[in-house]
Enzyme design. Sequence first.
Site, PDB file in Angstrom:
ATOM      1  N   TYR A  66       0.859  -1.178   0.000  1.00  8.02           N
ATOM      2  CA  TYR A  66       0.000   0.000   0.000  1.00  8.02           C
ATOM      3  C   TYR A  66       0.895   1.228   0.000  1.00  8.02           C
ATOM      4  CZ  TYR A  66      -5.047  -0.480   0.234  1.00  8.02           C
ATOM      5  OH  TYR A  66      -6.368  -0.648  -0.089  1.00  8.02           O
ATOM      6  N   GLU A  68      -0.061   4.949  -0.455  1.00  8.08           N
ATOM      7  CA  GLU A  68      -0.753   6.228  -0.623  1.00  8.08           C
ATOM      8  C   GLU A  68       0.238   7.380  -0.574  1.00  8.08           C
ATOM      9  OE1 GLU A  68      -3.925   6.675   2.131  1.00  8.08           O
ATOM     10  OE2 GLU A  68      -5.258   5.307   1.063  1.00  8.08           O
ATOM     11  N   ASP A 212      -6.613  13.805 -25.204  1.00 10.45           N
ATOM     12  CA  ASP A 212      -6.838  12.416 -24.794  1.00 10.45           C
ATOM     13  C   ASP A 212      -6.275  11.518 -25.892  1.00 10.45           C
ATOM     14  OD1 ASP A 212      -7.765   9.884 -24.149  1.00 10.45           O
ATOM     15  OD2 ASP A 212      -9.694  10.615 -23.406  1.00 10.45           O
ATOM     16  N   THR A 238      -4.437   6.115 -21.618  1.00 11.07           N
ATOM     17  CA  THR A 238      -4.303   4.792 -21.036  1.00 11.07           C
ATOM     18  C   THR A 238      -2.911   4.273 -21.378  1.00 11.07           C
ATOM     19  OG1 THR A 238      -5.335   3.881 -23.020  1.00 11.07           O
ATOM     20  CG2 THR A 238      -6.761   4.225 -21.112  1.00 11.07           C
ATOM     21  N   LYS A 241      -3.641  -0.452 -25.161  1.00 11.24           N
ATOM     22  CA  LYS A 241      -3.932  -0.118 -26.552  1.00 11.24           C
ATOM     23  C   LYS A 241      -2.632  -0.116 -27.385  1.00 11.24           C
ATOM     24  CE  LYS A 241      -8.147   2.486 -25.464  1.00 11.24           C
ATOM     25  NZ  LYS A 241      -8.091   2.797 -24.024  1.00 11.24           N
ATOM     26  N   ARG A 247      -3.174  -2.597 -18.183  1.00 11.33           N
ATOM     27  CA  ARG A 247      -4.390  -1.797 -18.082  1.00 11.33           C
ATOM     28  C   ARG A 247      -4.206  -0.761 -16.976  1.00 11.33           C
ATOM     29  NH1 ARG A 247      -8.884  -4.097 -20.619  1.00 11.33           N
ATOM     30  NH2 ARG A 247      -9.801  -2.061 -20.169  1.00 11.33           N
TER      31      ARG A 247
END
Length: 432
Positions: A66, A68, A212, A238, A241, A247
């Site tokens: 974790y 953060e 984008d 992203t 692609k 992903r």
Amino acid sequence: MRQTREDPVTTSENRRPALTATDPELAALVTAEERLQADTLRLIPSENYVSAAVLEASGTVLQNKYSEGYPGKRYYEGQQIIDQVETVAVERATSLFGMDHANVQPYSGSPANLAVYLAFLQPGDTVLGMSLPMGGHLTHGWGVSATGTWFRGVQYGVRRDTGRIDLDEVRDLALAERPKVIFCGGTAVPREIDFAGFAEIAEETGAVLVADIAHIAGLIAGGAHPSPAPYADVVSTTTHKTLRGPRGAMLLSRAEHARAIDRAVFPGLQGGPHNQTTAAIAVALKEAATPGFSAYAHQVVANARALGEELASRGFDLVSGGTDNHLLLIDLTGKDVPGKIAAKALDRAGIVVNYNAVPYDPRKPFDPSGIRIGTPALTSRGIPASEMGTVAEWIDRVVVAARTGDETVVEKVRAEVRTLMDAYPAPGLPVG
């Protein structure tokens, strides 16, 4: 020697012994998906094959952490290694795309775009984006999205006669509506995006320009599409692609927007980043900086153009008349077959596409007139432009069969597709 499905090396038990022992049902499904990806011609523009290295990075013990916060400013201890992983990813992203700042933590493209709204807008503010039926994305202010519910979305489209974006219309809308953010880019845009033209409009109207590039990031990285870096305030993308990563998503920006972007991602929208994905992004970015990837990006475009020419010669109606990138949008009205029926017949033939609305489509979104296809995945397999005639012939035969109900043709094409896929094994897959 290339592995085959009968080779014991490719069995689920050998590749995933722990998963097979713990959950054989899931292990069998993963193996089935591997075989499906190996056997089929994947023409969905947003799909690709990641390398074995990216796949390995996605499944590491980084999953256990974790984290953060950001490197050097975490809310958990024990981040000595994680900070280095994220820093490597950030440095590679800024270097590859020529931007001042990069945030590699967004979980996916839609949350990344939502972070843009949080960074620059208040609820009710106006955003200008491409209309979804014209090729835009849900998160560019479309009504059914949170971005169109909480903000005032205004949409531009494409010309009826050319199928291309009309920058005069974009400018007129921007001057009339005074958006705070302008999005350029989309999900079904087969032509180059004029980033310079959009930048002039954004400057004239005082808007933040967001490019984008989710679909074309790999083409930009490989030099096969112009870059938005000199023109856009923020670049959203992203990481899969055409970029051939895991992903995930990234936000890149000019230095003056770095703090706003980072605060919008964390703590604004999400908690701890997915560190195993960050590592896989770093690997993909390293791969994308190589000469081999540049050759790949240019071949994606060459294959798409060749496929478009072959389809046009067989009477297919290509939106905008062709493509400048990886994507072709096809209106099947003239073939007298709805897009959904054609897509399902093609899927049975081992050719994976998606049914898609076309500009000014009279049909409903869930039963549209068109299909959307692209060449990123087949190019990753090494399939050359010389094979695009065969691919176009298969599509033509199956579309005709979809209209006449001739399943025999579909079955024949399925066998032919499998033979070609055997000749061009996919990277990253343990089966042939």
